[in-house]
Scaffold this active site. Sequence first.
Site, PDB file in Angstrom:
ATOM      1  N   LYS A 171       0.884  -1.172   0.000  1.00 36.17           N
ATOM      2  CA  LYS A 171       0.000   0.000   0.000  1.00 36.17           C
ATOM      3  C   LYS A 171       0.923   1.224   0.000  1.00 36.17           C
ATOM      4  O   LYS A 171       1.890   1.239   0.758  1.00 36.17           O
ATOM      5  CB  LYS A 171      -0.905   0.017   1.237  1.00 36.17           C
ATOM      6  CG  LYS A 171      -1.832  -1.204   1.339  1.00 36.17           C
ATOM      7  CD  LYS A 171      -2.926  -1.206   0.305  1.00 36.17           C
ATOM      8  CE  LYS A 171      -3.761  -2.445   0.424  1.00 36.17           C
ATOM      9  NZ  LYS A 171      -4.812  -2.544  -0.586  1.00 36.17           N
ATOM     10  N   LYS A 173      -1.640   1.008  -3.067  1.00 34.24           N
ATOM     11  CA  LYS A 173      -1.817  -0.207  -3.884  1.00 34.24           C
ATOM     12  C   LYS A 173      -1.174  -0.068  -5.253  1.00 34.24           C
ATOM     13  O   LYS A 173      -0.803  -1.042  -5.879  1.00 34.24           O
ATOM     14  CB  LYS A 173      -3.293  -0.595  -3.959  1.00 34.24           C
ATOM     15  CG  LYS A 173      -4.255   0.455  -4.424  1.00 34.24           C
ATOM     16  CD  LYS A 173      -5.697   0.099  -4.010  1.00 34.24           C
ATOM     17  CE  LYS A 173      -6.102  -1.261  -4.435  1.00 34.24           C
ATOM     18  NZ  LYS A 173      -7.460  -1.626  -3.983  1.00 34.24           N
ATOM     19  N   ASP A 202      -1.354  -6.117  -5.483  1.00 38.21           N
ATOM     20  CA  ASP A 202      -2.747  -5.756  -5.283  1.00 38.21           C
ATOM     21  C   ASP A 202      -3.534  -6.099  -6.553  1.00 38.21           C
ATOM     22  O   ASP A 202      -2.943  -6.278  -7.626  1.00 38.21           O
ATOM     23  CB  ASP A 202      -2.901  -4.281  -4.906  1.00 38.21           C
ATOM     24  CG  ASP A 202      -3.839  -4.144  -3.697  1.00 38.21           C
ATOM     25  OD1 ASP A 202      -3.649  -3.242  -2.881  1.00 38.21           O
ATOM     26  OD2 ASP A 202      -4.759  -4.994  -3.579  1.00 38.21           O
ATOM     27  N   GLU A 203      -4.847  -6.158  -6.391  1.00 40.27           N
ATOM     28  CA  GLU A 203      -5.671  -6.717  -7.479  1.00 40.27           C
ATOM     29  C   GLU A 203      -5.596  -5.881  -8.755  1.00 40.27           C
ATOM     30  O   GLU A 203      -5.808  -6.390  -9.848  1.00 40.27           O
ATOM     31  CB  GLU A 203      -7.132  -6.853  -7.051  1.00 40.27           C
ATOM     32  CG  GLU A 203      -7.841  -5.575  -6.671  1.00 40.27           C
ATOM     33  CD  GLU A 203      -7.527  -5.106  -5.274  1.00 40.27           C
ATOM     34  OE1 GLU A 203      -6.838  -5.838  -4.537  1.00 40.27           O
ATOM     35  OE2 GLU A 203      -7.954  -3.996  -4.928  1.00 40.27           O
ATOM     36  N   HIS A 291      -7.841 -13.760  -6.311  1.00 39.84           N
ATOM     37  CA  HIS A 291      -8.391 -12.542  -5.709  1.00 39.84           C
ATOM     38  C   HIS A 291      -9.810 -12.389  -6.251  1.00 39.84           C
ATOM     39  O   HIS A 291     -10.077 -12.728  -7.403  1.00 39.84           O
ATOM     40  CB  HIS A 291      -7.538 -11.317  -6.039  1.00 39.84           C
ATOM     41  CG  HIS A 291      -7.878 -10.148  -5.172  1.00 39.84           C
ATOM     42  ND1 HIS A 291      -9.030  -9.411  -5.352  1.00 39.84           N
ATOM     43  CD2 HIS A 291      -7.265  -9.642  -4.091  1.00 39.84           C
ATOM     44  CE1 HIS A 291      -9.090  -8.471  -4.422  1.00 39.84           C
ATOM     45  NE2 HIS A 291      -8.038  -8.577  -3.636  1.00 39.84           N
ATOM     46  N   ARG A 292     -10.702 -11.871  -5.426  1.00 37.58           N
ATOM     47  CA  ARG A 292     -12.123 -11.852  -5.825  1.00 37.58           C
ATOM     48  C   ARG A 292     -12.613 -10.436  -6.186  1.00 37.58           C
ATOM     49  O   ARG A 292     -13.782 -10.115  -6.055  1.00 37.58           O
ATOM     50  CB  ARG A 292     -12.973 -12.428  -4.710  1.00 37.58           C
ATOM     51  CG  ARG A 292     -12.757 -11.700  -3.384  1.00 37.58           C
ATOM     52  CD  ARG A 292     -13.590 -12.235  -2.246  1.00 37.58           C
ATOM     53  NE  ARG A 292     -13.379 -11.383  -1.067  1.00 37.58           N
ATOM     54  CZ  ARG A 292     -14.178 -11.400  -0.013  1.00 37.58           C
ATOM     55  NH1 ARG A 292     -15.211 -12.219   0.038  1.00 37.58           N
ATOM     56  NH2 ARG A 292     -13.939 -10.603   1.013  1.00 37.58           N
ATOM     57  N   HIS A 335      -9.529 -15.344  -1.543  1.00 38.58           N
ATOM     58  CA  HIS A 335      -9.989 -14.388  -0.534  1.00 38.58           C
ATOM     59  C   HIS A 335     -11.441 -14.738  -0.204  1.00 38.58           C
ATOM     60  O   HIS A 335     -12.297 -14.764  -1.086  1.00 38.58           O
ATOM     61  CB  HIS A 335      -9.907 -12.962  -1.072  1.00 38.58           C
ATOM     62  CG  HIS A 335      -8.500 -12.480  -1.222  1.00 38.58           C
ATOM     63  ND1 HIS A 335      -8.009 -11.414  -0.545  1.00 38.58           N
ATOM     64  CD2 HIS A 335      -7.480 -12.943  -1.984  1.00 38.58           C
ATOM     65  CE1 HIS A 335      -6.731 -11.227  -0.874  1.00 38.58           C
ATOM     66  NE2 HIS A 335      -6.397 -12.140  -1.747  1.00 38.58           N
ATOM     67  N   SER A 385      -8.523 -11.153   4.675  1.00 44.22           N
ATOM     68  CA  SER A 385      -7.914  -9.858   4.372  1.00 44.22           C
ATOM     69  C   SER A 385      -8.968  -8.769   4.515  1.00 44.22           C
ATOM     70  O   SER A 385     -10.127  -9.066   4.731  1.00 44.22           O
ATOM     71  CB  SER A 385      -7.392  -9.912   2.925  1.00 44.22           C
ATOM     72  OG  SER A 385      -6.756  -8.727   2.600  1.00 44.22           O
ATOM     73  N   GLY A 410      -2.330  -2.319   5.062  1.00 40.89           N
ATOM     74  CA  GLY A 410      -2.153  -1.209   6.000  1.00 40.89           C
ATOM     75  C   GLY A 410      -1.798  -1.671   7.409  1.00 40.89           C
ATOM     76  O   GLY A 410      -1.053  -1.002   8.130  1.00 40.89           O
TER      77      GLY A 410
END
Length: 466
Positions: A171, A173, A202-203, A291-292, A335, A385, A410
């Site tokens: 982050k 991100k 990150d996504e 990742h969703r 996730h 998460s 974070g």
Amino acid sequence: MAVQLDYLAKKGWKASSKNHLVTLIKMELSEVAVKEAKGSGKSLRKVFEEGCASVAAESSTGTWTKVFDGKGSGIPLAAKKKAVAFDLDYRNHMFKVAYPIDLFELDNISGLLAGIVGNIAGMKMVSGMRIFDVRFPKKMVKAFLGPRFGVRGVRRFLGKKKGCLLATVPKPKIGRTAKEQALLARDLFSAGDGSYEGIKDDENLTNLYFNKFDKRCRLVHNERKRAEKISARKKFYLCNVTHSNMDKMVDRANLIKKNGGRFMMVDVVTTGFSAVDSLRRKNLGLAIHAHRAMHGFVTRDNSEGVHGSGLLEGFSISMVVMAKLFRLLGVDSIHGGSPLAKMEDYGEAVYISKVLQEKHLKPDKKIPSLGQEWFHIKPVWMTASGGLHPGDFEKILKLLGEDIIIQCGGGVLGHPQGVKPGVIAAQQARSLFENGISVRKFVKEEDCSELARAVGEWGYGPRIVY
Ligand code: CAP
Ligand code: MG
């Protein structure tokens, strides 16, 4: 839509676990339907029955009106293979639909969903609907590979016999260059006792001019290899291959392999079921971290009805269904939310971890659900998460168990003393849990520890992502 009620099973009828796929649905009748009912003297009970029959018809072999039924019309087989609505709950407007599996191509998730979910949310007589669960019969489950590695396979290649895995997503991100991300990986992997295992893209980090995929992949994996040598512990990098072009995703996966990587990360909702199915069946030798991103537009419904009773105002498909689909398709981790994070008023996260990891899954006592027999399909890592920090670990591990990846962005990078103390706070929180020591007791006695500083900053319980 008036249909012959032969899409409605006789009272007490039961689906066969062998030959039927079953869905569990909550449906609200629209004002139009209620008004029409009043106008025609029909009871609401009757209109609800018609609505359930319409869903079964529209998602299997029927349509809104009688059609030509002479020679060559297909009607005899349509009648034989039709779905039926059953187990109607008139109070909560819940019901089940049983589909003979001859209606589907057994290994085709896209085709299946086009059937069972395809048109039903467009029906005029419905003002809200949620697909709470789907239960797959053995023949369909057998048509899928499921995860190549699963919980045990990942433990094996990481040399991690027990305990949860810890990872961090950078982050901001988006903002670091590939080199800066690699340096962050070095900090994560080397801080404290060197036991922090993972870093994740990150996504929405793909291939950007200041953070090119190939450079990031190479540099972060170099840091992984360096850290493995120094710490003699295996690390992982969830490197995001997401692209709408499958060829590019395969090229990226091969680049990960070339750099000795063990995982690829895919945004499974934005790339879709076909992408995940194809990536799994290509057997690229990498574990798939799912990742969703975008799931909220599918799974979220803020109305009371999302718990099964009360009014439902939106149209949605639960994360329980999504978790089942992606376990079948063969992701190795996904996730699944967290008992403390965003959207947790659904109370689903604990059950989702069961959906992902149990072999003989029973329906949940509180969440409308059907259970599932998983046969050969391996258990999948649950990634917790979303606003998590070391003050949450004790509760999350108690509720979800240790076959989880706790993912803190974070909650590690925002530690008041900086990144490495953030990692140390996470290591302390995990080790306290593994040694059965209460965090509160530790924090009281070690009030200058990195964990005490994290708890001083964020307390206990997640920070809701605003
Ligand atoms: C979570 C997330 C966010 C987290 C981590 C992820 O997705 O998209 O970036 O919130 O950041 O990539 O892990 P899910 P932070 O909610 O679908 O797990 O720890 O700062 O919240
Ligand atoms: Mg993210």
